[in-house]
Write a protein that holds these residues in place. Structure first.
Motif, PDB file in Angstrom:
ATOM      1  N   TRP A 224       0.822  -1.206   0.000  1.00 50.09           N
ATOM      2  CA  TRP A 224       0.000   0.000   0.000  1.00 50.09           C
ATOM      3  C   TRP A 224       0.860   1.262   0.000  1.00 50.09           C
ATOM      4  O   TRP A 224       0.582   2.214  -0.736  1.00 50.09           O
ATOM      5  N   SER A 225       1.899   1.266   0.814  1.00 50.76           N
ATOM      6  CA  SER A 225       2.773   2.443   0.840  1.00 50.76           C
ATOM      7  C   SER A 225       3.494   2.625  -0.496  1.00 50.76           C
ATOM      8  O   SER A 225       3.678   3.758  -0.958  1.00 50.76           O
ATOM      9  N   GLN A 226       3.869   1.505  -1.127  1.00 52.06           N
ATOM     10  CA  GLN A 226       4.514   1.596  -2.428  1.00 52.06           C
ATOM     11  C   GLN A 226       3.536   2.124  -3.478  1.00 52.06           C
ATOM     12  O   GLN A 226       3.905   2.923  -4.356  1.00 52.06           O
ATOM     13  N   TYR A 227       2.284   1.671  -3.377  1.00 51.84           N
ATOM     14  CA  TYR A 227       1.263   2.169  -4.311  1.00 51.84           C
ATOM     15  C   TYR A 227       1.046   3.664  -4.141  1.00 51.84           C
ATOM     16  O   TYR A 227       0.963   4.415  -5.134  1.00 51.84           O
ATOM     17  N   ARG A 228       0.940   4.105  -2.893  1.00 47.72           N
ATOM     18  CA  ARG A 228       0.757   5.536  -2.662  1.00 47.72           C
ATOM     19  C   ARG A 228       1.944   6.331  -3.174  1.00 47.72           C
ATOM     20  O   ARG A 228       1.779   7.417  -3.771  1.00 47.72           O
ATOM     21  N   LEU A 229       3.130   5.814  -2.974  1.00 45.69           N
ATOM     22  CA  LEU A 229       4.323   6.515  -3.428  1.00 45.69           C
ATOM     23  C   LEU A 229       4.362   6.604  -4.945  1.00 45.69           C
ATOM     24  O   LEU A 229       4.642   7.672  -5.516  1.00 45.69           O
ATOM     25  N   GLU A 230       4.055   5.480  -5.629  1.00 43.56           N
ATOM     26  CA  GLU A 230       4.059   5.491  -7.092  1.00 43.56           C
ATOM     27  C   GLU A 230       2.968   6.403  -7.634  1.00 43.56           C
ATOM     28  O   GLU A 230       3.163   7.104  -8.642  1.00 43.56           O
ATOM     29  N   LYS A 231       1.835   6.396  -6.971  1.00 37.05           N
ATOM     30  CA  LYS A 231       0.736   7.259  -7.410  1.00 37.05           C
ATOM     31  C   LYS A 231       1.111   8.732  -7.286  1.00 37.05           C
ATOM     32  O   LYS A 231       0.876   9.529  -8.214  1.00 37.05           O
ATOM     33  N   ASP A 232       1.674   9.098  -6.152  1.00 37.19           N
ATOM     34  CA  ASP A 232       2.077  10.491  -5.964  1.00 37.19           C
ATOM     35  C   ASP A 232       3.165  10.898  -6.952  1.00 37.19           C
ATOM     36  O   ASP A 232       3.158  12.023  -7.480  1.00 37.19           O
TER      37      ASP A 232
END
Length: 312
Positions: A224-232
């Protein structure tokens, strides 16, 4: 990530330790089981020696004659062979018990090697009437020596009864009691070890699912944190304005709703409604229509109203 790797390492270590502990426990239990069998074999072969010594003593003492027994053995050849067979098996079992006793704890080991077996007389001299305390293992060695002396003696000669008398007086008294205590010590040790292993097994059954659940939760958090980081990072790269996207969607909805309701648009309203579709999608950038675009929209609007297609 460090916590995730820590959970994975802890799970692997717990499984490896459980495997090593279970293997060692099983080997120890098998060894103690064999040792318990050797203890019981000691009692069995000592009983066989006592029976053979009693029968031979009665025959050599004149209490029974050769015709009273089923096997005629005037030269004691068969009897000596039996004593040799019993002595070999007894010595082997005794050595196995001695070697296995060192795997026990100190308290049980001290009790096993306690000198609480009384030995009366000697297999060398019939006149010796002393009584000494020895271990059960020392008694087995003395019985083996008495058998060897009997096998080396001349049949029916004077003094050949001395080893038989020694065996008859000392085999089945304190030795049987001590041998039974050794069996009880081994059984208690096996039960205690099985109980400890069961506790470890239950703890591992409880800890392993907890570690696996922690691993899954940690992995989900990392994803989830990786997804948020990639999204941002993606949003920052293309510089999309979220407010502009929301306004664009709202304009589409409003325009569609007015078309579905059949509202008539004036030229200015049409131009205003259509220009609202083009809202700022990039930060600090405004989307505008030039004069030619506005005139083209008005032209298309007049054609639409002329043939009545807008109402359709």
């Amino acid at each position: 990530y460090k916590f995730f790797y820590f959970i994975i390492a802890l799970t692997l270590c717990s499984q490896i330790l459980l495997k090593l502990y279970s293997d060692d426990t099983m080997k120890d239990l098998v060894f103690k089981k064999d040792m318990l069998g050797s203890v019981q074999f000691r009692a069995f072969w000592m009983s066989k020696i006592q029976i053979a010594a009693r029968g031979m003593g009665l025959q050599m003492g004149g209490y029974i004659s050769g015709s009273d027994i089923s096997i005629q053995d005037p030269n004691l050849t068969y009897t000596k062979y039996l004593f040799q067979t019993y002595d070999t098996a007894l010595t082997k079992a005794n050595k196995q018990v001695i070697s296995g006793a060192y795997s026990l704890d100190d308290i049980r080991r001290e009790k096993i090697f306690a000198k609480n077996v009384r030995v009366t007389g000697s297999f060398l001299d019939d006149d010796v009437e002393t009584t000494v305390n020895v271990t059960s293992f020392q008694l087995v060695e003395q019985v083996s020596n008495a058998i060897r002396k009997f096998r080396m003696a001349t049949p029916w000669a004077n003094g050949s009864l001395i080893p038989l008398d020694f065996m008859l007086m000392n085999i089945l008294d304190d030795f049987e009691v001590q041998n039974q205590q050794i069996s009880n010590f081994l059984i208690d040790s096996i039960q205690d070890q099985k109980a400890d292993f069961e506790i470890i097994r239950i703890l591992c059954l409880v800890i392993t699912p907890v570690l696996l659940a922690a691993t899954a939760v940690t992995l989900a958090g990392i994803i989830w944190s990786q997804y948020r980081l990639e999204k941002d990072c993606l949003l920052a790269f293309i510089k999309l304005d979220r407010k502009g996207i929301k306004q664009l969607l709202d304009s589409f909805k409003s325009f569609r709703k007015r078309l579905e309701n059949g509202d008539c648009f004036e030229h200015k309203q049409t131009i205003h409604a259509l220009t609202r579709l083009h809202v700022p999608l990039v930060n600090n950038q405004a989307a505008t229509y030039n004069k030619n675009q506005n005139e083209q929209i008005i032209k298309y609007s007049n054609i639409a109203y002329a043939d009545g297609s807008a109402k359709k």
